[in-house]
Design a protein around this motif. Sequence first.
Motif, PDB file in Angstrom:
ATOM      1  N   SER A  24       0.823  -1.220   0.000  1.00 40.76           N
ATOM      2  CA  SER A  24       0.000   0.000   0.000  1.00 40.76           C
ATOM      3  C   SER A  24       0.848   1.258   0.000  1.00 40.76           C
ATOM      4  O   SER A  24       0.347   2.347  -0.296  1.00 40.76           O
ATOM      5  N   ASN A  68      -5.062   0.312   7.105  1.00 39.15           N
ATOM      6  CA  ASN A  68      -3.889  -0.303   7.733  1.00 39.15           C
ATOM      7  C   ASN A  68      -3.908  -0.110   9.246  1.00 39.15           C
ATOM      8  O   ASN A  68      -4.304   0.949   9.737  1.00 39.15           O
ATOM      9  N   GLU A 121       1.708  -2.164   4.534  1.00 36.38           N
ATOM     10  CA  GLU A 121       2.377  -0.869   4.618  1.00 36.38           C
ATOM     11  C   GLU A 121       3.828  -1.040   5.063  1.00 36.38           C
ATOM     12  O   GLU A 121       4.743  -0.422   4.520  1.00 36.38           O
ATOM     13  N   SER A 125       2.705  -3.301   9.909  1.00 36.98           N
ATOM     14  CA  SER A 125       1.512  -2.511   9.590  1.00 36.98           C
ATOM     15  C   SER A 125       0.860  -3.054   8.320  1.00 36.98           C
ATOM     16  O   SER A 125       1.498  -3.118   7.264  1.00 36.98           O
ATOM     17  N   TYR A 126      -0.389  -3.463   8.448  1.00 35.95           N
ATOM     18  CA  TYR A 126      -1.116  -3.996   7.299  1.00 35.95           C
ATOM     19  C   TYR A 126      -2.616  -3.815   7.507  1.00 35.95           C
ATOM     20  O   TYR A 126      -3.083  -3.502   8.608  1.00 35.95           O
ATOM     21  N   GLY A 127      -3.359  -4.024   6.440  1.00 32.85           N
ATOM     22  CA  GLY A 127      -4.811  -3.923   6.507  1.00 32.85           C
ATOM     23  C   GLY A 127      -5.467  -5.145   5.887  1.00 32.85           C
ATOM     24  O   GLY A 127      -4.918  -5.773   4.976  1.00 32.85           O
TER      25      GLY A 127
END
Length: 332
Positions: free
Chosen positions: A41, A80, A286, A315-317
């Motif tokens: 991202s 995220n 991210e 960090s991720y979504g």
Amino acid sequence: MTIQTFAETVESFNTTAELAFDKQYQAYQSALKEFAFKYNSGATSSSNFYINLLFGSSKEWLGTQEYTNIDKVIKQAVINKEYYVEGIEFPVRDFKRAQQTNSITGLDMYVKNVSSLSKIAADSPYKTMLKYLKAGAGTTLGTCFDSEPLFSANHAFSNVAGTQSNLITGTGITVPQLIADIQSTMASMLGYYYSINTGSGEDEDTRMLNESPKYVIFCSPSLAAKIGDIKNLSTIIVDGTAGSQDNPLRNSFEIVTRHIDIANPNDYYILDVSESNVKPFLISMEDEGNLLTPQDNLEALSNQQSIRYAFNGLSYGNAYGAWWKIAKVNNA
């Protein structure tokens, strides 16, 4: 023999542990990786995944090129969030022993402990994805782009609800029942469609969403043996006696099993994983995170009780993606 300093011992351990961590992190492949489209991202709190840019259409050239404004494209927002892996503390006395022998061989198990953090970190987005799978019949974790839950009888390839269903009522878990339900669910998935040119003055073009499916069945360990037989055996015992029939589903799917806290372990999921960029779940990355090792005042650590290693900055979504790539079979 010159005894190395305590700081040198810790530095040597750090180097060895970091190499082991990186090697295991790069090698790890989640069994669930085909369930999600994972993308970078960039440094942002959220990103948009544009759904119908995946499905274009060609038109006769009449002298004018047409364009679609990106703001009008059907999209799914992915937010995220930050995660960390619980760290590990090691006794300083063991590092002092390694210092006295000028060798970190005795710390080999600790190296393995640090490198094991890599699997937890790499699997974290997929573990979170399972929460979305579990909650897929509701809206607590969001909806698909048509504002419907992941599993719904009212799906459409649109930003509004429709009439296509990926929530299937099963008939039971005997082998004949499983075969019949798997076949009918696969047939339903082949029937999912989308339309283009709607309202454009041209003839409407209806196309299949799953043209050349590659099926995977995701089930609980309690169902894995029966479904495994359906995958592998050429003939199937149909009633617990000597009677048998040719197996119509032999080698027509793969199986993935994992412990998941769902209300009914007799429920299962059928996925089409044939397309690399069209998946039922989205993962936006991210930041891959960082292994934290002690770096400053290493000599002073000899006066502490423990030395700490951790992993954070991940960090991720997660979000729901292509509803037509998965169906849930509910059993009473």
